[in-house]
Write an enzyme that holds these catalytic residues in place. Structure first.
Site: not given
Ligand SMILES: Cc1cc2nc3c(=O)[nH]c(=O)nc-3n(C[C@H](O)[C@H](O)[C@H](O)COP(=O)(O)O)c2cc1C
Length: 417
Positions: A227, A232, A378, A406
């Site tokens: 990550h 971060y 999401r 099935y």
């Molecule tokens: C509830 C939640 C928790 C998330 N936690 C992380 C995480 O642990 N690590 C990360 O890289 N991104 C995290 N994100 C970002 C998502 O992985 C993603 O990049 C972001 O929500 C955009 O995608 P989406 O529009 O499909 O939600 C989080 C997003 C949501 C909604």
């Protein structure tokens, strides 16, 4: 002549309970329902839509291009995952996605975003993760883990308890006086005042990644993702906004990416050669403060090239998160162009993420070569069946678990040709 019938029912290996072996795994495209493509010569041909074609990365074959994006659920205790996580992550193994990621998992206790984050900083944390991995594998599905250090954004409260980013005090399990970063610059006034990491401490965190990666292997994960995004620790080093160091970890591009590259190199050395390594990066800080004063796509392309040289297999391209000054106007697929640029110029596999809800958009992104993998967060929380429905919409019958398949096959191919 009588046909021999068999009641033999093979169970999945490596689990103590019976569950039928899933072969092919859920998410595998089986047949076309309505989908037609026209070749350049005008002939009608039938091909699986690119979203439902396999992706091979080292020895791993994903049956399709849909990945559950890492998502913190702020539900761990002392970094340990529970039955809740088993059901939460396990549900996706039954629902046709090609890959599942476990949420950001801290490599040190100090590197958690909140006291309720997942962790891999001690051996006791392996078993609960392994239980989830074993279940997902018993369903024939691949699973990765995202290894993380939150840097100056550590020690906050879970967002469903308190507004996002509020500093968590010690009496609620926080460590507000022990938050670290490349430079002593808080993210904003609600976050901790980070202590500047010494070179020795930087190396300790790199080693914590190595140890966590070894533990991830013991837990049986197929993929590790570093990550390096969302403001971060690694991203804090990359960006001149959060990195004001004057030593070998600050200043020039080469110095700012040093920590990330060292981490990637060390992890690659211990992570099995046949297993893929991903890195999630923020392609840009979304700050327009003059060229070179923030983290931008050009630098992300250079970083991706360097990560590729170190054996990173896929760049998971996200953006933002490093400063409250960012100006983002999110819309469907708003990060795809960054993935496209990185894929084209760094010549590496990419994943894209961000407001992808429409299966046709997801399919077009893959078919136009803008990304190899579609991460959904999401969209999958809102609808765990997204992949099965996407397949239906794109005219493909995909495999679901035997116990369902099935029964629902005819139901799903009611429009079969
Ligand atoms: C509830 C939640 C928790 C998330 N936690 C992380 C995480 O642990 N690590 C990360 O890289 N991104 C995290 N994100 C970002 C998502 O992985 C993603 O990049 C972001 O929500 C955009 O995608 P989406 O529009 O499909 O939600 C989080 C997003 C949501 C909604």
């Amino acid at each position: 002549m009588t046909t021999e019938i068999t009641f033999e029912n093979v169970g999945a290996p490596n689990v103590s309970y019976y569950t039928p072996i899933q072969d092919p795994p859920p998410g595998t495209p089986l047949s076309l329902v309505k989908h037609k493509t026209t070749q350049s010569n005008g002939e009608i041909t039938k091909e699986f839509p690119p979203l439902f074609t396999p992706l091979k990365l080292r020895s791993i074959i994903l049956p399709n291009r849909i990945a559950v994006s890492p998502m913190c659920t702020y539900s761990a205790q002392d970094g340990m995952l529970s039955d809740w996580h088993l059901v939460h992550l396990g549900q996706f193994a039954l629902r046709g996605v090609g890959l599942i990621f476990v949420e950001a998992t801290a490599v040190t206790a100090q590197g958690r975003i909140s006291p309720s984050d997942s962790g891999l900083w001690k051996d006791e944390q392996i078993a609960p993760l392994k239980r989830i991995v074993d279940f997902v594998h018993s369903q024939g599905v691949k699973i990765g883990i995202q290894l993380a250090h939150a840097g100056r954004k550590a020690s906050t409260g879970a967002p469903f308890i308190i507004s996002k980013g509020q500093l968590c005090p010690e009496e609620y399990g926080g460590w507000p006086d022990d938050v670290v970063g490349p430079s002593p610059i808080p993210w904003n006034e609600n976050h901790a005042s980070p202590k500047e990491l010494t070179v020795e401490q930087i190396h300790e965190i790199e080693e914590a990644y190595v140890t966590a990666a070894k533990r991830a292997e013991k837990a049986g994960f197929d993929i590790v993702e570093l990550h390096f995004a969302h403001g971060y620790l690694a991203h804090e080093f990359f960006s001149p906004i959060s990195n004001k160091r004057t030593d070998q970890y600050g200043g020039s591009f080469e110095n700012r990416v040093r920590y990330g590259l060292e981490t990637a190199k060390k992890v690659r050395e211990v992570w099995p050669k046949d297993k893929p390594l991903f890195a999630r990066i923020s392609a840009t800080d979304w700050v327009d403060n003059g060229e070179g004063n923030s983290w931008e796509i050009k630098q992300s392309v250079r970083l991706s090239e360097l990560l590729k040289d170190l054996g990173v297999d896929l760049i998971d391209v996200s953006s933002g998160g490093n400063t409250p000054e960012q100006k983002i106007h999110p819309m469907a697929g708003y990060q795809v162009s960054f993935s496209e640029e990185i894929k084209k110029n760094a010549n590496i596999n990419t994943g894209t993420v961000g407001l992808i809800r429409d299966p046709k958009l997801a399919n077009n992104i893959v078919s136009s070569g803008h990304a190899d993998l579609i991460f959904l967060a999401r969209g999958l929380l809102a609808d765990g069946n997204w992949a099965i429905k996407a397949a239906e919409e794109l005219g493909v019958l995909i495999r679901t678990p035997k116990q369902y398949h099935y029964a629902i096959e005819r139901f799903l191919i009611k429009d079969a040709e």
